[in-house]
Design an enzyme around this catalytic site. Structure first.
Site, PDB file in Angstrom:
ATOM      1  N   ASP A 121       0.841  -1.201   0.000  1.00 39.43           N
ATOM      2  CA  ASP A 121       0.000   0.000   0.000  1.00 39.43           C
ATOM      3  C   ASP A 121       0.878   1.255   0.000  1.00 39.43           C
ATOM      4  OD1 ASP A 121      -2.497  -1.605   0.451  1.00 39.43           O
ATOM      5  OD2 ASP A 121      -1.388  -2.124   2.267  1.00 39.43           O
ATOM      6  N   HIS A 165      -4.586  -3.466   6.577  1.00 37.71           N
ATOM      7  CA  HIS A 165      -4.397  -3.732   5.148  1.00 37.71           C
ATOM      8  C   HIS A 165      -5.742  -4.176   4.601  1.00 37.71           C
ATOM      9  CE1 HIS A 165      -3.119  -5.126   1.295  1.00 37.71           C
ATOM     10  NE2 HIS A 165      -3.610  -6.318   1.549  1.00 37.71           N
TER      11      HIS A 165
HETATM   12  P1  NAX Z   1      -2.099 -18.251  -3.913  1.00 41.94           P
HETATM   13  O1  NAX Z   1      -3.464 -18.836  -3.778  1.00 41.94           O
HETATM   14  O2  NAX Z   1      -1.462 -18.177  -5.262  1.00 41.94           O
HETATM   15  O3  NAX Z   1      -1.100 -19.056  -2.969  1.00 41.94           O
HETATM   16  C1  NAX Z   1      -1.397 -19.351  -1.651  1.00 41.94           C
HETATM   17  C2  NAX Z   1      -0.658 -20.620  -1.293  1.00 41.94           C
HETATM   18  O4  NAX Z   1      -0.802 -20.813   0.103  1.00 41.94           O
HETATM   19  C3  NAX Z   1      -1.182 -21.858  -2.004  1.00 41.94           C
HETATM   20  O5  NAX Z   1      -0.122 -22.574  -2.605  1.00 41.94           O
HETATM   21  C4  NAX Z   1      -1.800 -22.656  -0.851  1.00 41.94           C
HETATM   22  O6  NAX Z   1      -1.738 -24.050  -1.052  1.00 41.94           O
HETATM   23  C5  NAX Z   1      -0.935 -22.197   0.311  1.00 41.94           C
HETATM   24  N1  NAX Z   1      -1.487 -22.482   1.624  1.00 41.94           N
HETATM   25  C6  NAX Z   1      -2.778 -22.533   2.021  1.00 41.94           C
HETATM   26  N2  NAX Z   1      -2.864 -22.891   3.316  1.00 41.94           N
HETATM   27  C7  NAX Z   1      -1.604 -23.072   3.738  1.00 41.94           C
HETATM   28  C8  NAX Z   1      -1.037 -23.465   4.991  1.00 41.94           C
HETATM   29  N3  NAX Z   1      -1.818 -23.760   6.043  1.00 41.94           N
HETATM   30  N4  NAX Z   1       0.300 -23.557   5.091  1.00 41.94           N
HETATM   31  C9  NAX Z   1       1.089 -23.281   4.041  1.00 41.94           C
HETATM   32  N5  NAX Z   1       0.622 -22.922   2.827  1.00 41.94           N
HETATM   33  C10 NAX Z   1      -0.708 -22.821   2.692  1.00 41.94           C
HETATM   34  O7  NAX Z   1      -2.176 -16.832  -3.216  1.00 41.94           O
HETATM   35  P2  NAX Z   1      -1.207 -15.571  -3.372  1.00 41.94           P
HETATM   36  O8  NAX Z   1      -1.649 -14.760  -4.527  1.00 41.94           O
HETATM   37  O9  NAX Z   1       0.201 -16.027  -3.304  1.00 41.94           O
HETATM   38  O10 NAX Z   1      -1.623 -14.722  -2.062  1.00 41.94           O
HETATM   39  C11 NAX Z   1      -1.352 -15.197  -0.776  1.00 41.94           C
HETATM   40  C12 NAX Z   1      -2.001 -14.326   0.281  1.00 41.94           C
HETATM   41  O11 NAX Z   1      -1.497 -12.994   0.219  1.00 41.94           O
HETATM   42  C13 NAX Z   1      -3.527 -14.195   0.173  1.00 41.94           C
HETATM   43  O12 NAX Z   1      -4.082 -14.307   1.467  1.00 41.94           O
HETATM   44  C14 NAX Z   1      -3.712 -12.779  -0.318  1.00 41.94           C
HETATM   45  O13 NAX Z   1      -4.973 -12.256   0.054  1.00 41.94           O
HETATM   46  C15 NAX Z   1      -2.575 -12.088   0.391  1.00 41.94           C
HETATM   47  N6  NAX Z   1      -2.172 -10.767  -0.115  1.00 41.94           N
HETATM   48  C16 NAX Z   1      -1.736  -9.849   0.785  1.00 41.94           C
HETATM   49  C17 NAX Z   1      -1.259  -8.608   0.412  1.00 41.94           C
HETATM   50  C18 NAX Z   1      -0.761  -7.628   1.414  1.00 41.94           C
HETATM   51  O14 NAX Z   1      -0.430  -6.518   0.996  1.00 41.94           O
HETATM   52  N7  NAX Z   1      -0.678  -7.922   2.713  1.00 41.94           N
HETATM   53  C19 NAX Z   1      -1.277  -8.193  -1.016  1.00 41.94           C
HETATM   54  C20 NAX Z   1      -1.345  -9.338  -1.970  1.00 41.94           C
HETATM   55  C21 NAX Z   1      -2.250 -10.478  -1.549  1.00 41.94           C
HETATM   56  O15 NAX Z   1      -3.579 -10.129  -1.823  1.00 41.94           O
END
Ligand code: NAX
Length: 335
Positions: free
Chosen positions: A159, A187
């Site tokens: 952000d 966030h």
């Molecule tokens: P993806 O869905 O591409 O990847 C997430 C991965 O996490 C998957 O491989 C899944 O199998 C794995 N996962 C699920 N549960 C798990 C666990 N218990 N232990 C280990 N791995 C696990 O998502 P991606 O685009 O990489 O985003 C990840 C997260 O970042 C989401 O929650 C998203 O909302 C968040 N974000 C946060 C941002 C921020 O600024 N704080 C911005 C970007 C993003 O939106």
């Protein structure tokens, strides 16, 4: 040569990790002299995909990258961890209630907090990226009582980067000429991007360093369009890409951890979600994004900024949302 550090990335088979891992391996986060061991945690179902990521990491042929350990076991991943990027979380699916999402995620961050408590180094630095990032960080730190609360943070750097880039574009200057834009709060769409104390370096035009509000000379834009554009930027990326921000999120995660490890430059602030100590009247104990400076791997919340009525109302909205989220998380986790 320095000893390798152990760096955990959760959600390692996902899209943010895919962009982050190269930065870690090439030395742009922990420095060009610092070797790293990568601990890649994902769920069992993703182990085949993760194996593909491991092959690509090997094929980078980068000398700083030492061990690469893919695993679905948190005990293995967090063993002696020096730094952890907690990216993996349950994404919101169609028809899913907010409560269901919170339930799934607080349980993930409870388990990972417990694993950090048992297995990580006590000075581990934990950056929570997975949403709801602030509340997940709070839960994680709560279940890791042997690790200081200051070692947990939530990412609002994306952000901040978005806000800095938008101000730079508005003023027609390079992005590195803008300093000290602040992200306050959660966030989420209640965050308050604040350029009141930001500066722009206009040395090239002979005007020197001046305040952003003076340079923009349009308070209505700063209080309205600027704020709402940043609040909605994540949604705008999803609408266009049909996927959430990944490249920019990974870059921001790298920026956040690099500054935490190496410190901020003189006169420069960055925004981090950290456990509130009551600064600026924000309720103690919630994870709230503040402007901070960092030295010797310790952050200090920037003090003494005057908060006008407009800013106060924005701070209150985002603090209230975080209080509600933390209460909901407490309900979910009630024994
Ligand atoms: P993806 O869905 O591409 O990847 C997430 C991965 O996490 C998957 O491989 C899944 O199998 C794995 N996962 C699920 N549960 C798990 C666990 N218990 N232990 C280990 N791995 C696990 O998502 P991606 O685009 O990489 O985003 C990840 C997260 O970042 C989401 O929650 C998203 O909302 C968040 N974000 C946060 C941002 C921020 O600024 N704080 C911005 C970007 C993003 O939106």
């Amino acid at each position: 040569m320095m000893e390798p550090i152990n760096v955990v990335v959760t959600g390692a088979a996902g899209q943010i990790a895919y962009s982050l891992l190269y930065q870690l391996a090439v030395g742009s986060v922990f420095g060009p002299e610092q070797p790293v061991n990568l601990r890649l945690l994902d769920i069992k179902l993703m182990m085949d995909v993760l194996q593909g990521v491991v092959m690509e990491l090997e094929d980078l042929a980068l000398p700083l990258l030492r061990e690469i350990l893919p695993t679905a076991d948190a005990a293995v991943a967090f063993k002696d961890a020096d730094a952890a990027f907690l990216i993996g979380s349950m994404p919101r699916k169609q028809g899913m209630e907010r409560k269901d999402l919170l339930t799934a995620n607080v349980n993930i961050f409870k388990d990972q907090g417990e694993a950090l408590d048992k297995f990580a180094r006590k000075d581990v630095k934990v950056l929570v990226v997975g949403n709801p990032a602030n509340t997940n960080a709070l839960i994680c730190s709560h279940y890791a009582p042997s690790i200081p609360k200051e070692n947990f943070s939530a990412m609002t750097r994306l952000d901040q980067n978005r806000a800095q880039a938008l101000v730079a574009s508005r003023l027609g200057v390079q992005v590195d000429q803008i300093k000290n834009v602040i992200i306050w709060g959660n966030h989420s769409s209640t965050q308050y991007p604040d350029a009141t104390y930001a500066t722009v370096n206009l040395s090239k035009t002979g005007e020197g360093v001046i305040s952003v509000p003076q340079a923009v000379n349009d308070n209505e834009w700063l209080n309205d369009e600027f704020v709402s554009t940043i609040q909605k930027r994540g949604a705008s990326v999803i609408a266009a890409r049909k996927m959430s921000s990944a490249m920019s999120a990974a870059k921001a995660a790298g920026d956040h951890m690099r500054d935490w490890f190496t410190g901020t430059k003189d006169g420069q602030w960055v925004s981090m979600g950290v456990v509130s100590d009551g600064s600026y009247g924000i309720p103690k104990g919630i994870v709230f994004s503040f402007p901070v400076t960092i030295k010797n791997k310790k952050f200090s919340i920037v003090q003494g900024l005057e908060i006008n009525d407009f800013s106060r109302s924005k701070l209150n909205i985002t603090a209230e949302e975080l209080m509600e989220e933390s209460e909901e998380a407490r309900q979910v986790l009630k024994p």
